[in-house]
Design a protein around this motif. Structure first.
Motif, PDB file in Angstrom:
ATOM      1  N   UNK A   1       0.774  -1.384   0.110  1.00  0.00           N
ATOM      2  CA  UNK A   1       0.042  -0.061  -0.010  1.00  0.00           C
ATOM      3  C   UNK A   1       0.748   1.125  -0.059  1.00  0.00           C
ATOM      4  N   UNK A   2       0.143   2.316   0.278  1.00  0.00           N
ATOM      5  CA  UNK A   2       0.734   3.378   0.319  1.00  0.00           C
ATOM      6  C   UNK A   2       0.237   4.405   1.682  1.00  0.00           C
ATOM      7  N   UNK A   3       0.097   5.484   1.697  1.00  0.00           N
ATOM      8  CA  UNK A   3      -0.377   5.769   3.097  1.00  0.00           C
ATOM      9  C   UNK A   3      -1.991   5.715   3.171  1.00  0.00           C
ATOM     10  N   UNK A   4      -2.407   5.230   4.260  1.00  0.00           N
ATOM     11  CA  UNK A   4      -3.638   4.823   4.521  1.00  0.00           C
ATOM     12  C   UNK A   4      -4.666   6.121   4.208  1.00  0.00           C
ATOM     13  N   UNK A   5      -3.874   7.411   4.420  1.00  0.00           N
ATOM     14  CA  UNK A   5      -4.397   8.614   4.238  1.00  0.00           C
ATOM     15  C   UNK A   5      -4.646   8.807   2.795  1.00  0.00           C
ATOM     16  N   UNK A   6      -3.845   8.072   1.813  1.00  0.00           N
ATOM     17  CA  UNK A   6      -3.969   8.450   0.440  1.00  0.00           C
ATOM     18  C   UNK A   6      -4.985   7.604  -0.327  1.00  0.00           C
ATOM     19  N   UNK A   7      -5.572   8.211  -1.520  1.00  0.00           N
ATOM     20  CA  UNK A   7      -6.622   7.389  -2.077  1.00  0.00           C
ATOM     21  C   UNK A   7      -5.935   6.606  -3.223  1.00  0.00           C
ATOM     22  N   UNK A   8      -5.138   5.442  -2.888  1.00  0.00           N
ATOM     23  CA  UNK A   8      -4.273   4.953  -3.738  1.00  0.00           C
ATOM     24  C   UNK A   8      -4.736   3.545  -4.137  1.00  0.00           C
ATOM     25  N   UNK A   9      -4.727   2.870  -5.326  1.00  0.00           N
ATOM     26  CA  UNK A   9      -4.905   1.421  -5.234  1.00  0.00           C
ATOM     27  C   UNK A   9      -3.803   0.556  -4.658  1.00  0.00           C
ATOM     28  N   UNK A  10      -4.354  -0.458  -4.315  1.00  0.00           N
ATOM     29  CA  UNK A  10      -3.248  -1.360  -3.488  1.00  0.00           C
ATOM     30  C   UNK A  10      -2.962  -2.564  -4.320  1.00  0.00           C
ATOM     31  N   UNK A  11      -1.808  -3.282  -4.309  1.00  0.00           N
ATOM     32  CA  UNK A  11      -1.698  -4.382  -5.169  1.00  0.00           C
ATOM     33  C   UNK A  11      -1.591  -5.647  -4.397  1.00  0.00           C
ATOM     34  N   UNK A  12      -2.286  -6.736  -4.799  1.00  0.00           N
ATOM     35  CA  UNK A  12      -2.414  -7.926  -4.469  1.00  0.00           C
ATOM     36  C   UNK A  12      -1.202  -8.646  -4.941  1.00  0.00           C
ATOM     37  N   UNK A  13      -0.182  -9.152  -4.022  1.00  0.00           N
ATOM     38  CA  UNK A  13       1.166  -9.729  -4.559  1.00  0.00           C
ATOM     39  C   UNK A  13       1.420 -11.059  -3.905  1.00  0.00           C
ATOM     40  N   UNK A  14       2.234 -11.869  -4.639  1.00  0.00           N
ATOM     41  CA  UNK A  14       2.698 -13.184  -3.941  1.00  0.00           C
ATOM     42  C   UNK A  14       4.281 -13.088  -3.771  1.00  0.00           C
ATOM     43  N   UNK A  15       4.806 -13.765  -2.677  1.00  0.00           N
ATOM     44  CA  UNK A  15       6.118 -13.823  -2.482  1.00  0.00           C
ATOM     45  C   UNK A  15       6.758 -14.910  -3.428  1.00  0.00           C
ATOM     46  N   UNK A  16       7.649 -14.715  -4.027  1.00  0.00           N
ATOM     47  CA  UNK A  16       8.270 -15.951  -4.928  1.00  0.00           C
ATOM     48  C   UNK A  16       9.350 -16.302  -4.235  1.00  0.00           C
ATOM     49  N   UNK A  17      10.404 -17.088  -5.019  1.00  0.00           N
ATOM     50  CA  UNK A  17      11.651 -17.670  -4.635  1.00  0.00           C
ATOM     51  C   UNK A  17      12.454 -16.628  -4.404  1.00  0.00           C
ATOM     52  N   UNK A  18      12.609 -15.505  -4.913  1.00  0.00           N
ATOM     53  CA  UNK A  18      13.755 -14.432  -4.684  1.00  0.00           C
ATOM     54  C   UNK A  18      13.825 -14.176  -3.372  1.00  0.00           C
ATOM     55  N   UNK A  19      14.817 -14.033  -2.632  1.00  0.00           N
ATOM     56  CA  UNK A  19      15.028 -13.644  -1.245  1.00  0.00           C
ATOM     57  C   UNK A  19      16.075 -12.919  -0.861  1.00  0.00           C
ATOM     58  N   UNK A  20      16.401 -12.710   0.246  1.00  0.00           N
ATOM     59  CA  UNK A  20      17.346 -11.805   0.866  1.00  0.00           C
ATOM     60  C   UNK A  20      17.824 -12.274   2.011  1.00  0.00           C
ATOM     61  N   UNK A  21      19.248 -12.362   2.168  1.00  0.00           N
ATOM     62  CA  UNK A  21      19.976 -12.990   3.347  1.00  0.00           C
ATOM     63  C   UNK A  21      20.763 -11.617   3.867  1.00  0.00           C
ATOM     64  N   UNK A  22      20.895 -11.744   5.338  1.00  0.00           N
ATOM     65  CA  UNK A  22      21.548 -10.494   5.868  1.00  0.00           C
ATOM     66  C   UNK A  22      22.143 -10.916   7.057  1.00  0.00           C
ATOM     67  N   UNK A  23      23.242 -10.208   7.663  1.00  0.00           N
ATOM     68  CA  UNK A  23      23.815 -10.463   8.746  1.00  0.00           C
ATOM     69  C   UNK A  23      24.123  -8.979   9.629  1.00  0.00           C
ATOM     70  N   UNK A  24      24.174  -9.261  10.864  1.00  0.00           N
ATOM     71  CA  UNK A  24      24.482  -8.184  11.689  1.00  0.00           C
ATOM     72  C   UNK A  24      25.858  -8.079  12.558  1.00  0.00           C
ATOM     73  N   UNK A  25      26.681  -7.111  12.683  1.00  0.00           N
ATOM     74  CA  UNK A  25      27.753  -6.962  13.524  1.00  0.00           C
ATOM     75  C   UNK A  25      27.087  -6.114  14.714  1.00  0.00           C
ATOM     76  N   UNK A  26      27.061  -7.045  16.032  1.00  0.00           N
ATOM     77  CA  UNK A  26      26.451  -6.512  17.077  1.00  0.00           C
ATOM     78  C   UNK A  26      27.424  -6.244  18.186  1.00  0.00           C
ATOM     79  N   UNK A  27      27.050  -5.267  18.954  1.00  0.00           N
ATOM     80  CA  UNK A  27      28.041  -4.886  20.085  1.00  0.00           C
ATOM     81  C   UNK A  27      28.063  -6.111  21.040  1.00  0.00           C
ATOM     82  N   UNK A  28      29.346  -6.330  21.474  1.00  0.00           N
ATOM     83  CA  UNK A  28      29.475  -7.580  22.258  1.00  0.00           C
ATOM     84  C   UNK A  28      29.307  -8.978  21.826  1.00  0.00           C
TER      85      UNK A  28
END
Length: 499
Positions: free
Chosen positions: A20-47
């Motif tokens: 969506x966009x802002x709930x206050x905006x009169x904008x169309x919303x898109x029905x979408x499906x999550x495919x096999x494309x993905x994202x991996x990520x790692x964090x360097x954390x204090x201690x």
């Protein structure tokens, strides 16, 4: 500059996501499906140090332990060839770092510095959106944001403690959009596509024109767009690669409307990065991105096509009549008082306190009092492009005259070019010249008569710096409409040898 967050974006049910966009905006919303494309990520954390990578909406970092995230690495999984993930971190004592890509480290490790904010975007991934949210000190989990927006905070000294990131498919087809911008001091940029940035961020450069095209669309489909331009107002709508805006006139684009034609079931969504505002919320299907009547430049735009599955009725474009006939309540001007520059009244412009430069009168006044276009030599701008010194200074001076730019910012802008021009702005007869000072003075006159305005201009900045070389002095007058009066601004910029 602080960005406004785009709240209330996502509602997830099983494997279906709604963008969506802002709930206050009169904008169309898109029905979408999550495919096999993905994202991996790692964090360097204090201690803790570098954590094991997680993926697709899982938590990196910690929450409830008060530990700062110090660095991040992100990678795509199962992505199309040529696709990339780009990310940028705002770091304690450093600010916004350069953009990183595909597993490079954003942030720092070993320095004990907190990551305070993050922006993420996809490259060459039409039909997909990257969404992410941050767990922030004293705030907790923020709302999801997407596609280059800021997660976290900057300027508040608050640590990011955890992140969640996911990729969402926004279209089941390869229908897309490409677009290019004509930018101040740069010219026409290479075309970008599907949510990428056209224009610039953080450089204070105006977008002057735009061209948009559909990709892989039905034969009878079109993309139409209408631009609101400085000194012109709303232009006639154009379509399919035609130029909206101007090039060669140094006019800023102030707003844009975009709509699709012959594409049922699709929505065009777009947002603008605006002077003094930053990135606005996404709008769609003929709604206005940018501003009109405020004299603010659009500095960048992002555009994407989203599959909605239902028809959308676009907001109508603005009717164009930039040269209206005078009415009894608006008698034809006789030239004895200040009026809006030609072409504004019928274009939807309403004066709201922001001075508006009258280019025609400005040039007439400068010619009348014998102003020359100095310094008339070449220099190298900070983008590596050669340009005329006078033209470069003149663009900044014009912005100073209307209040869009401060004198201090103009000084810094000039000094930023020293590194590319042998320690000064330009070289003349073997000597390198640097900025000695900028002086401004103004007066007001309720007249549109060039001779009267020229006489008023002659009273401004009459005391010159001792032994200043006129050939190395920028000296111009600007006539700016300021609501029933004209402000005459004279700007003098002195240059002296560096040694």
């Amino acid at each position: 500059m602080k960005r406004k967050f785009l709240a209330g974006l996502i509602a997830v049910a099983l494997t279906t996501a709604v963008i969506g966009i802002s709930k206050n905006e009169n904008i169309a919303k898109a029905d979408t499906n999550i495919a096999n494309v993905g994202v991996s990520y790692s964090g360097h954390v204090q201690n803790i140090g570098w954590q094991t990578p997680v993926s697709d909406g899982q938590e990196a970092g910690t929450d409830g332990k008060g530990l700062r995230v110090e660095a991040l690495k992100l990678n795509l999984t199962n992505a199309p060839k040529g696709a990339a993930i780009e990310y940028q971190a705002h770091v304690q004592n450093i600010g916004w770092q350069d953009w990183k890509q595909d597993g490079q480290e954003a942030g720092t490790d070993g320095k004990g510095l907190r990551v305070e904010a993050l922006k993420i975007k996809l490259k060459n991934m039409p039909g997909y959106s990257i969404q992410y949210k941050a767990h922030v000190e004293n705030v907790g989990w923020q709302d999801w944001v997407s596609d280059g927006q800021e997660a976290g905070t900057d300027g508040k000294g608050l640590r990011v403690e955890a992140l969640e990131i996911r990729i969402v498919k926004t279209s089941d087809t390869t229908v897309g959009v490409n677009y290019s911008g004509h930018v101040q001091n740069i010219g026409w940029q290479n075309a970008v596509e599907n949510g990428q940035i056209a224009g610039t961020e953080g450089q204070g450069l105006r977008v002057e024109a735009l061209k948009l095209n559909l990709e892989n669309a039905p034969a009878d489909a079109h993309i139409k767009y209408q631009t609101h331009v400085q000194n012109i107002g709303w232009q006639t709508p154009v379509s399919d690669g035609q130029e909206g805006g101007t090039d060669g006139k140094s006019y800023r684009v102030e707003a844009i409307k975009i709509a699709l034609e012959g594409m049922p079931g699709y929505s065009v969504q777009y947002r603008a990065h605006v002077q003094n505002i930053g990135w606005q919320n996404w709008v769609s299907d003929g709604q206005e991105a940018g501003t009109d009547g405020k004299g603010l430049r659009v500095e960048a735009i992002e555009v994407r096509i989203v599959l909605t599955g239902h028809d959308t009725t676009p907001v109508d474009f603005i009717p164009v009549n930039n040269n209206p006939e005078p009415t009894p309540s608006q008698p034809k001007d006789d030239g004895d008082h200040a009026v809006l520059p030609t072409g504004i009244n019928g274009g939807g412009y309403e004066y709201k306190g922001t001075p508006l430069n009258n280019y025609t009168l400005s040039n007439e006044v400068n010619d009348a009092i014998g102003k020359t276009k100095n310094p008339n030599v070449q220099f190298m701008d900070d983008h590596g492009n050669k340009g005329n010194t006078f033209e470069g200074i003149n663009l900044d001076a014009q912005s100073v005259s209307t209040g869009e730019m401060t004198k201090d910012y103009m000084e810094k802008d000039i000094e930023n070019s020293y590194k590319d021009n042998n320690g000064g702005l330009y070289t003349y007869n073997g000597k390198v010249y640097k900025l000695a000072g900028i002086y401004t003075e103004s007066t007001k006159l309720d007249s549109n008569n060039a001779d009267k305005l020229a006489n008023a201009a002659k009273t401004l900045n009459t005391q010159f710096v001792s032994n200043a070389d006129p050939q190395q002095t920028y000296d111009r007058v600007f006539v700016n409409y300021e609501g029933n009066t004209n402000e005459i601004v004279r700007i003098v910029t002195y240059f002296t040898p560096a040694n």
